[in-house]
Write a protein that holds these residues in place. Sequence first.
Motif, PDB file in Angstrom:
ATOM      1  N   LYS A   1       0.629  -1.265   0.093  1.00  0.00           N
ATOM      2  CA  LYS A   1       0.104   0.154   0.047  1.00  0.00           C
ATOM      3  C   LYS A   1       0.989   1.375   0.044  1.00  0.00           C
ATOM      4  CE  LYS A   1      -3.808  -0.103   2.526  1.00  0.00           C
ATOM      5  NZ  LYS A   1      -4.822  -0.341   3.508  1.00  0.00           N
ATOM      6  N   ILE A   2       2.097   1.205   0.855  1.00  0.00           N
ATOM      7  CA  ILE A   2       2.763   2.214   0.929  1.00  0.00           C
ATOM      8  C   ILE A   2       3.520   2.553  -0.535  1.00  0.00           C
ATOM      9  CG2 ILE A   2       4.872   3.370   1.979  1.00  0.00           C
ATOM     10  CD1 ILE A   2       3.866   1.963   4.443  1.00  0.00           C
ATOM     11  N   ALA A   3       4.071   1.332  -1.075  1.00  0.00           N
ATOM     12  CA  ALA A   3       4.666   1.653  -2.261  1.00  0.00           C
ATOM     13  C   ALA A   3       3.627   1.974  -3.556  1.00  0.00           C
ATOM     14  CB  ALA A   3       5.263   0.229  -2.775  1.00  0.00           C
ATOM     15  N   LYS A   4       2.447   1.611  -3.337  1.00  0.00           N
ATOM     16  CA  LYS A   4       1.505   2.048  -4.468  1.00  0.00           C
ATOM     17  C   LYS A   4       1.347   3.719  -4.089  1.00  0.00           C
ATOM     18  CE  LYS A   4      -2.924   1.182  -6.451  1.00  0.00           C
ATOM     19  NZ  LYS A   4      -4.204   0.532  -6.193  1.00  0.00           N
ATOM     20  N   ALA A   5       1.269   4.107  -3.059  1.00  0.00           N
ATOM     21  CA  ALA A   5       0.987   5.433  -2.696  1.00  0.00           C
ATOM     22  C   ALA A   5       2.108   6.365  -3.015  1.00  0.00           C
ATOM     23  CB  ALA A   5       0.683   5.719  -1.310  1.00  0.00           C
ATOM     24  N   LEU A   6       3.357   5.790  -2.937  1.00  0.00           N
ATOM     25  CA  LEU A   6       4.597   6.475  -3.241  1.00  0.00           C
ATOM     26  C   LEU A   6       4.854   6.520  -4.795  1.00  0.00           C
ATOM     27  CD1 LEU A   6       6.860   5.597  -0.488  1.00  0.00           C
ATOM     28  CD2 LEU A   6       6.309   7.802  -0.886  1.00  0.00           C
ATOM     29  N   GLU A   7       4.049   5.559  -5.638  1.00  0.00           N
ATOM     30  CA  GLU A   7       4.481   5.334  -6.937  1.00  0.00           C
ATOM     31  C   GLU A   7       5.713   4.897  -7.083  1.00  0.00           C
ATOM     32  OE1 GLU A   7       3.151   9.096  -8.690  1.00  0.00           O
ATOM     33  OE2 GLU A   7       1.189   8.733  -8.693  1.00  0.00           O
ATOM     34  N   VAL A   8       6.154   3.769  -6.329  1.00  0.00           N
ATOM     35  CA  VAL A   8       7.408   3.035  -6.456  1.00  0.00           C
ATOM     36  C   VAL A   8       7.212   1.406  -6.541  1.00  0.00           C
ATOM     37  CG1 VAL A   8       8.646   4.964  -5.726  1.00  0.00           C
ATOM     38  CG2 VAL A   8       8.117   2.957  -4.084  1.00  0.00           C
ATOM     39  N   PRO A   9       7.957   0.743  -7.114  1.00  0.00           N
ATOM     40  CA  PRO A   9       7.968  -0.799  -6.953  1.00  0.00           C
ATOM     41  C   PRO A   9       8.241  -1.012  -5.601  1.00  0.00           C
ATOM     42  CG  PRO A   9       9.604  -0.034  -8.625  1.00  0.00           C
ATOM     43  CD  PRO A   9       9.227   1.077  -8.022  1.00  0.00           C
ATOM     44  N   VAL A  10       7.675  -1.953  -5.153  1.00  0.00           N
ATOM     45  CA  VAL A  10       7.797  -2.772  -3.772  1.00  0.00           C
ATOM     46  C   VAL A  10       9.386  -3.049  -3.421  1.00  0.00           C
ATOM     47  CG1 VAL A  10       7.169  -4.529  -2.238  1.00  0.00           C
ATOM     48  CG2 VAL A  10       5.363  -3.308  -3.390  1.00  0.00           C
ATOM     49  N   GLU A  11       9.976  -3.631  -4.529  1.00  0.00           N
ATOM     50  CA  GLU A  11      11.206  -4.007  -4.467  1.00  0.00           C
ATOM     51  C   GLU A  11      12.072  -2.709  -4.146  1.00  0.00           C
ATOM     52  OE1 GLU A  11       9.155  -6.637  -7.109  1.00  0.00           O
ATOM     53  OE2 GLU A  11       9.268  -4.323  -7.197  1.00  0.00           O
ATOM     54  N   GLN A  12      11.805  -1.402  -4.686  1.00  0.00           N
ATOM     55  CA  GLN A  12      12.743  -0.247  -4.182  1.00  0.00           C
ATOM     56  C   GLN A  12      12.351   0.026  -2.609  1.00  0.00           C
ATOM     57  OE1 GLN A  12      11.994   3.016  -6.846  1.00  0.00           O
ATOM     58  NE2 GLN A  12      12.601   4.334  -5.407  1.00  0.00           N
ATOM     59  N   LEU A  13      11.442  -0.305  -2.155  1.00  0.00           N
ATOM     60  CA  LEU A  13      11.305   0.130  -0.889  1.00  0.00           C
ATOM     61  C   LEU A  13      12.139  -1.204   0.181  1.00  0.00           C
ATOM     62  CD1 LEU A  13       7.723   0.947  -0.197  1.00  0.00           C
ATOM     63  CD2 LEU A  13       9.646   2.435  -0.718  1.00  0.00           C
ATOM     64  N   LEU A  14      12.074  -2.319  -0.341  1.00  0.00           N
ATOM     65  CA  LEU A  14      12.531  -3.466   0.218  1.00  0.00           C
ATOM     66  C   LEU A  14      13.952  -3.678   0.044  1.00  0.00           C
ATOM     67  CD1 LEU A  14       9.692  -6.087  -0.265  1.00  0.00           C
ATOM     68  CD2 LEU A  14      10.218  -4.761   1.769  1.00  0.00           C
ATOM     69  N   SER A  15      14.590  -3.298  -1.224  1.00  0.00           N
ATOM     70  CA  SER A  15      15.942  -3.406  -1.580  1.00  0.00           C
ATOM     71  C   SER A  15      16.920  -2.729  -0.904  1.00  0.00           C
ATOM     72  CB  SER A  15      16.028  -3.633  -3.176  1.00  0.00           C
ATOM     73  OG  SER A  15      17.349  -3.526  -3.384  1.00  0.00           O
ATOM     74  N   ILE A  16      17.961  -3.310  -0.351  1.00  0.00           N
ATOM     75  CA  ILE A  16      19.025  -2.507   0.115  1.00  0.00           C
ATOM     76  C   ILE A  16      19.973  -1.975  -0.857  1.00  0.00           C
ATOM     77  CG2 ILE A  16      19.003  -3.365   2.654  1.00  0.00           C
ATOM     78  CD1 ILE A  16      21.295  -5.356   1.640  1.00  0.00           C
ATOM     79  N   HIS A  17      19.778  -2.493  -2.132  1.00  0.00           N
ATOM     80  CA  HIS A  17      20.671  -2.261  -3.096  1.00  0.00           C
ATOM     81  C   HIS A  17      20.156  -1.096  -3.904  1.00  0.00           C
ATOM     82  CE1 HIS A  17      23.173  -5.549  -2.046  1.00  0.00           C
ATOM     83  NE2 HIS A  17      22.040  -6.450  -2.138  1.00  0.00           N
ATOM     84  N   VAL A  18      19.113  -0.527  -3.918  1.00  0.00           N
ATOM     85  CA  VAL A  18      18.625   0.497  -4.774  1.00  0.00           C
ATOM     86  C   VAL A  18      19.397   2.037  -4.482  1.00  0.00           C
ATOM     87  CG1 VAL A  18      16.482   2.079  -5.096  1.00  0.00           C
ATOM     88  CG2 VAL A  18      16.156  -0.656  -4.738  1.00  0.00           C
ATOM     89  N   GLY A  19      19.752   2.557  -5.517  1.00  0.00           N
ATOM     90  CA  GLY A  19      20.540   3.394  -5.299  1.00  0.00           C
ATOM     91  C   GLY A  19      22.186   3.424  -5.193  1.00  0.00           C
ATOM     92  N   ILE A  20      22.461   1.890  -4.715  1.00  0.00           N
ATOM     93  CA  ILE A  20      23.798   1.736  -4.556  1.00  0.00           C
ATOM     94  C   ILE A  20      24.305   1.290  -5.645  1.00  0.00           C
ATOM     95  CG2 ILE A  20      25.397   0.309  -3.285  1.00  0.00           C
ATOM     96  CD1 ILE A  20      23.293   0.460  -0.839  1.00  0.00           C
ATOM     97  N   LEU A  21      23.942   0.647  -6.642  1.00  0.00           N
ATOM     98  CA  LEU A  21      24.392   0.344  -8.076  1.00  0.00           C
ATOM     99  C   LEU A  21      25.347   1.523  -8.440  1.00  0.00           C
ATOM    100  CD1 LEU A  21      21.526  -2.048  -9.284  1.00  0.00           C
ATOM    101  CD2 LEU A  21      23.857  -2.664  -8.070  1.00  0.00           C
ATOM    102  N   ASP A  22      26.519   1.466  -8.955  1.00  0.00           N
ATOM    103  CA  ASP A  22      27.228   2.091  -9.937  1.00  0.00           C
ATOM    104  C   ASP A  22      26.548   2.502 -11.082  1.00  0.00           C
ATOM    105  OD1 ASP A  22      29.302   3.228 -11.672  1.00  0.00           O
ATOM    106  OD2 ASP A  22      30.835   2.473 -10.543  1.00  0.00           O
ATOM    107  N   PRO A  23      26.031   3.730 -11.449  1.00  0.00           N
ATOM    108  CA  PRO A  23      25.458   3.857 -12.716  1.00  0.00           C
ATOM    109  C   PRO A  23      26.357   3.348 -14.167  1.00  0.00           C
ATOM    110  CG  PRO A  23      25.519   6.086 -11.483  1.00  0.00           C
ATOM    111  CD  PRO A  23      26.352   4.644 -10.535  1.00  0.00           C
TER     112      PRO A  23
END
Length: 111
Positions: free
Chosen positions: A53-75
């Motif tokens: 529900k929170i992910a949907k409200a934020l318009e982000v994938p659930v995986e983004q909220l649960l993943s500790i690697h999101v934003g850490i990957l080297d572009p």
Amino acid sequence: MDVNKKLGLQIKNNRLKKRMSLSKLATIAGISKSYLSSIENHETNPSAHIIQKIAKALEVPVEQLLSIHVGILDPEWVDLVLQARDLGLNKEDIRDFLAYESWKCSDKEGV
């Protein structure tokens, strides 16, 4: 850092990026403001349904909220993988290449 703390930080960071108040996100997600606050402050462990529900409200994938690697990957690495995919390489091609490179390195060490 434990899972609850990471989840709380991810939710809070995403909420702040969207410039949403705690009240607004709670309303959109259909949960109480105090419950959302307790999640962000690592005081409670939300169910999968609440996280969804929170992910949907934020318009982000659930995986983004649960993943500790999101934003850490080297572009640059992400870009290289996307380029390889666009060239028609698949995961098995990349695995084969890595195995070959590994074999070359080990062969040089054995000489």
